[in-house]
Write an enzyme that holds these catalytic residues in place. Structure first.
Site, PDB file in Angstrom:
ATOM      1  N   ASP A  19     -10.925   2.908   3.886  1.00 19.68           N
ATOM      2  CA  ASP A  19     -11.268   1.486   3.877  1.00 19.68           C
ATOM      3  C   ASP A  19     -12.773   1.271   3.711  1.00 19.68           C
ATOM      4  OD1 ASP A  19      -9.484  -0.614   3.984  1.00 19.68           O
ATOM      5  OD2 ASP A  19      -9.160  -0.468   6.138  1.00 19.68           O
TER       6      ASP A  19
ATOM      7  N   LYS B 180       0.836  -1.203   0.000  1.00 20.12           N
ATOM      8  CA  LYS B 180       0.000   0.000   0.000  1.00 20.12           C
ATOM      9  C   LYS B 180       0.871   1.255   0.000  1.00 20.12           C
ATOM     10  CE  LYS B 180      -3.808  -2.512   2.130  1.00 20.12           C
ATOM     11  NZ  LYS B 180      -4.596  -2.861   3.344  1.00 20.12           N
TER      12      LYS B 180
ATOM     13  N   GLN C 256      -4.608  -1.507   9.448  1.00 20.83           N
ATOM     14  CA  GLN C 256      -4.580  -2.843   8.863  1.00 20.83           C
ATOM     15  C   GLN C 256      -5.224  -3.854   9.815  1.00 20.83           C
ATOM     16  OE1 GLN C 256      -3.630  -3.460   5.757  1.00 20.83           O
ATOM     17  NE2 GLN C 256      -4.001  -5.657   5.893  1.00 20.83           N
TER      18      GLN C 256
HETATM   19  N1  GUN Z   1      -6.908  -6.873   5.989  1.00 19.90           N
HETATM   20  C1  GUN Z   1      -7.197  -7.579   4.876  1.00 19.90           C
HETATM   21  N2  GUN Z   1      -7.801  -6.788   3.954  1.00 19.90           N
HETATM   22  C2  GUN Z   1      -7.882  -5.562   4.498  1.00 19.90           C
HETATM   23  C3  GUN Z   1      -8.409  -4.316   4.027  1.00 19.90           C
HETATM   24  O1  GUN Z   1      -8.943  -4.179   2.923  1.00 19.90           O
HETATM   25  N3  GUN Z   1      -8.312  -3.279   4.885  1.00 19.90           N
HETATM   26  C4  GUN Z   1      -7.762  -3.403   6.125  1.00 19.90           C
HETATM   27  N4  GUN Z   1      -7.715  -2.325   6.908  1.00 19.90           N
HETATM   28  N5  GUN Z   1      -7.273  -4.539   6.593  1.00 19.90           N
HETATM   29  C5  GUN Z   1      -7.333  -5.610   5.781  1.00 19.90           C
END
Ligand code: GUN
Length: 299
Positions: free
Chosen positions: A123, A56, A100
């Site tokens: 998100d 990311k 995350q």
């Molecule tokens: N863990 C797995 N996929 C995601 C996501 O799309 N966002 C977040 N914050 N954590 C994740």
């Protein structure tokens, strides 16, 4: 074995198209003195989460964003995590805040997500954004990244197969807040007849076989077999599962989806691979959501 007959939905190629548009949007904002800023918070040392967070950050820099990573120890107190989120909420250089998941220990994902300012919730997991999506106000909602990316792929599949989504049967395997529920809402908003199946659904294979569109988001390696697929279906595999791969050497592993790809590709009309499928789209849609948050903040 027969060669796969399904149209392959190439996450790398499709995500590169999205990222190119995002970078162009960021250049336009830069002319007005605004640089989109994304803050990603990682708590603990889960290796998969470390890899996702790193990708990311790389994508944000490649789009011309300001990128900040905050790495906290696994034993972080919730109050300290909430204080960091409050600082990021108040920071004008940050337009998107992502924590995350999963969170380690006793940290409450719900309380942490609810602490993020809804307009910075790139998100799309805050109840305000989930509520906007559920009530059909999609234009004002930030849509969760993986479901948003899956919808882009479904549209590509419809284009390739000459289908329209309207009135199709969509079956979603999995009911998580991150994927299953929001993707069901998106498919409903596109006039699909939507079924959400899950671990307590009797004869889940028979339910899956009804799907003109089948979304697998259960987190179980290759659970969806070839005979679960309706011939010609659009199959979107959201799973990313690491399994032992002794054929590559002792202690080696490989990534597989929730769908047994080789079997499913013989019946599907279009299918996403793992890796190189939906995962790439998740990162691209996060960048798109961050750009949109920066554009809204800039007025
Ligand atoms: N863990 C797995 N996929 C995601 C996501 O799309 N966002 C977040 N914050 N954590 C994740």
């Amino acid at each position: 074995m027969m060669a796969p007959t399904a149209f392959l939905l190439d996450g790398k190629a499709i995500s590169e198209g999205v990222l190119a548009q995002v970078a162009e949007g960021a250049r336009a904002l830069a002319k007005r003195g605004v640089k989109p800023g994304l803050a990603v918070v990682l708590v603990g040392q889960d290796p998969a989460s470390q890899a996702y967070v790193a990708s990311k950050g790389r994508a944000a820099l490649a789009c011309g964003f300001h990128s900040a990573q905050h790495t906290l120890p696994a034993d972080t107190r919730e109050a300290d995590l909430l204080a960091l989120i409050a600082r990021l909420n108040a920071d004008p250089a940050i337009h998107g805040v992502l924590v995350q998941l999963p969170l380690p220990g006793a940290l409450s994902a719900a309380r942490v997500i609810e602490a993020i300012a809804p307009q910075k919730d790139v998100d799309g997991l805050h109840p305000v954004n989930a509520g906007l999506l559920a009530t059909g106000a999609i234009a004002r909602a930030t849509v969760p990244c993986t479901p948003a990316g899956a919808m882009v792929m479904i549209d590509k599949a419809c284009e390739a197969l000459g289908l329209t989504l309207d009135g199709l049967e969509a079956v979603v395997l999995g009911r998580s807040n991150l994927v299953g529920k929001p993707i069901a809402q998106l498919l409903l908003s596109r006039n699909c007849t939507v079924t959400i199946a899950h671990s307590r659904t009797p004869d889940i294979a028979a339910v899956a076989r009804r799907g003109d569109v089948l979304i697998a988001a259960v987190g179980r390696a290759e659970m969806v077999r070839g005979d679960w697929i309706k011939p010609g279906a659009i199959v979107i595999d959201v799973g990313i599962n690491r399994i032992p791969a002794p054929e590559k050497g002792e202690g080696k592993t490989r990534l597989v989806g929730d769908v047994a790809f080789a079997e499913a590709a013989l019946r599907a009309g279009a299918i996403t691979p793992v890796p190189g499928g939906v995962g790439k789209m998740t990162v691209a849609m996060l960048m798109a959501n961050t750009l949109a948050a920066a554009q809204r903040a800039a007025g």
